[in-house]
Scaffold this active site. Structure first.
Site, short mmCIF file in Angstrom:
data_model
loop_
_atom_site.label_atom_id
_atom_site.label_comp_id
_atom_site.label_asym_id
_atom_site.label_seq_id
_atom_site.Cartn_x
_atom_site.Cartn_y
_atom_site.Cartn_z
N ARG A 129 0.81 -1.23 0.00
CA ARG A 129 0.00 0.00 0.00
C ARG A 129 0.84 1.27 0.00
NH1 ARG A 129 -1.82 2.59 4.08
NH2 ARG A 129 -1.65 0.84 5.50
N ASP B 127 -6.18 12.39 -19.29
CA ASP B 127 -6.44 10.95 -19.40
C ASP B 127 -5.92 10.56 -20.79
OD1 ASP B 127 -7.51 8.44 -19.92
OD2 ASP B 127 -9.30 8.80 -18.72
N TYR C 190 -14.59 10.25 -20.14
CA TYR C 190 -14.95 8.86 -19.85
C TYR C 190 -16.09 8.85 -18.81
CZ TYR C 190 -14.48 4.17 -17.94
OH TYR C 190 -14.74 2.90 -17.51
N LYS D 1 -6.57 -0.89 -20.63
CA LYS D 1 -6.76 -0.79 -22.07
C LYS D 1 -5.45 -1.12 -22.81
CE LYS D 1 -10.73 0.36 -20.52
NZ LYS D 1 -11.12 1.73 -20.22
C1 LIG Z 1 -11.61 2.45 -19.15
C2 LIG Z 1 -11.24 3.88 -19.02
C3 LIG Z 1 -11.05 4.48 -17.77
C4 LIG Z 1 -11.26 3.72 -16.48
O1 LIG Z 1 -10.40 2.67 -16.32
P1 LIG Z 1 -10.71 1.39 -15.39
O2 LIG Z 1 -9.45 0.63 -15.50
O3 LIG Z 1 -11.90 0.71 -15.98
O4 LIG Z 1 -10.98 1.90 -14.02
C5 LIG Z 1 -10.68 5.81 -17.73
N1 LIG Z 1 -10.53 6.53 -18.85
C6 LIG Z 1 -10.72 6.00 -20.07
C7 LIG Z 1 -10.54 6.86 -21.28
C8 LIG Z 1 -11.09 4.66 -20.20
O5 LIG Z 1 -11.29 4.16 -21.43
#
Ligand SMILES: *Cc1c(COP(=O)(O)O)cnc(C)c1O
Length: 389
Positions: A49, A175, A103, A200
């Site tokens: 952690r 992001d 998102y 992703k």
């Molecule tokens: C999937 C996604 C997230 C969130 O990610 P998790 O791993 O599902 O928590 C955030 N931003 C974008 C652009 C995403 O495609």
């Protein structure tokens, strides 16, 4: 090891951060599952952690090298990364400027949770400088963007965001999930904090849920101060698996870029397709901007079927390309934003945002183009026939 700035991207993917196996000289980083480490006579008190187990540290270094920042951190999910970053730099009475169309999870986090913390927020009306300026307030502390956007692949100008952040003393965050570190390095344009859903492209095989953050040592320390209290760390087994995935990140993403561009061009010419949204096509409204700040145009694209082709029938007729909520795996997947991510919006609002029922988001994998085309051709044939019958 040589300086990472001078290394090629595949070398970074393969080697940077790796934990040396001193005992057996194995070729890969050993996996340290220990949740308990000696504390006497050590400078660092290691604990999962605290985000500083050997495997967590190794992966943090690789992600920092990939994003051209000083430091990196790994979280239990993309949303853990997003939420920790925002909360680390915002407190009661502060305001954050957020880009329109984020998102869905990020949008929900802001709208459902920020009231509890007394944090104010404004979503912009669009992607232009004027839209961001209009959303600024005297108490603004953070500016947050996501580019390319989902699902229309609109591009936000990163230099413009950095300029606004400097002018108004804001921490800038992005992001960067859709682009991946292979196609876009926002820190090169002055963005402070780069966030990924590693679920992703970084994971890339639809079998890992994780998040990542890349930033300066100072910013990472501020995020760490909050993170150790909230505790969204990732298990070391998954950390280790993610290190393995990242070794092929550049190979995978470049193959997906190439495939997506070919598929975008093919769809663009197809008589049953009304419109294709891919920043690598010259007719995309943000093509010039994408070309300026991206190194590749990603494996993500959207396309709109002509109104006489039923999207449901089309999708159900696909045999190779799977219907899937998530994205960026080595396998091609497709989804209907109107039926999934954007289903809570009114039909009117969807139309306003350009999300028609015939719009499909296509996450292009690494399969051969001819097989993807054959799958689409078959689905077009079935869907078009059904309309005539
Ligand atoms: C999937 C996604 C997230 C969130 O990610 P998790 O791993 O599902 O928590 C955030 N931003 C974008 C652009 C995403 O495609």
């Amino acid at each position: 090891m040589a300086k990472t700035e001078n290394m090629g991207v595949n070398t970074i993917c393969t080697h940077v951060g790796e934990v040396a196996d001193e005992q057996f000289k194995g070729a890969i980083s050993p996996l340290y599952m220990s949740s308990s480490y000696a504390y006497e006579n050590v400078d660092i008190k290691r604990y999962p952690r605290y985000f500083n187990t050997p495997n967590q540290e190794a992966l943090g270094k690789k992600i920092a090298a990939l994003e051209h920042t000083e430091a990196g951190m790994i979280f239990g999910s993309g949303m853990a990364a997003v939420s920790h970053c925002l909360l680390a730099f915002l407190q009661k009475g502060d305001h954050v400027v957020l880009q329109k169309t984020l998102y869905g999870g990020t949008y929900n986090f802001v709208v459902e949770e920020f009231g509890k913390f007394g944090i104010e927020y404004t979503f912009t009306n669009g992607f232009a400088e004027e839209d961001f300026r209009n959303a600024l307030q005297d108490n603004s502390k953070v500016i947050y963007v996501e580019t390319p956007s989902n699902p229309l692949m609109l591009i936000t100008d990163l230099e413009m965001i950095t300029r606004l952040a400097k002018e108004h003393d804001l921490v800038s965050m992005i992001d960067n999930t859709f682009a991946s570190p292979i196609n876009q390095n926002p820190a090169d344009f002055g963005i402070d904090i780069v966030i990924h859903s590693a679920t992703k492209y970084m994971g890339g095989h639809s079998d890992i849920c994780a998040g990542a953050v890349a930033a300066s040592d100072e910013h990472i320390e501020q995020i760490w101060n909050l993170s150790k209290n909230i505790g969204g760390s990732l298990s070391d087994y998954t950390v280790w698996l993610l290190e393995r995935s990242l070794k092929t990140l550049a190979l995978r993403v470049k193959a997906q870029n190439r495939n997506a561009k070919k598929m975008a061009k093919w769809l663009h010419k197809h008589p049953l397709v009304k419109k294709v949204y891919y920043p690598g096509l010259k007719d995309h409204p943000d093509y010039t901007l994408a070309k300026k700040q991206m190194k590749g145009y990603t494996g993500m694209l959207s396309f709109e079927l002509i109104p006489t082709v039923n999207a449901e029938t089309f999708m159900q007729s696909l045999q190779l390309i799977k219907q899937s909520m998530s994205l960026a795996g080595v396998e091609s997947t497709i989804l209907s934003p109107a039926k999934t991510s954007h289903t809570l919006l009114s039909a009117e609002e969807r139309t306003h945002q350009g999300i028609s029922d015939g719009l499909l988001r296509f996450s292009v994998g690494i399969e051969e183009k001819k097989d993807l085309i054959a799958d689409f051709e078959h689905a077009f044939e079935v869907a078009a026939k059904k309309e005539i019958a």
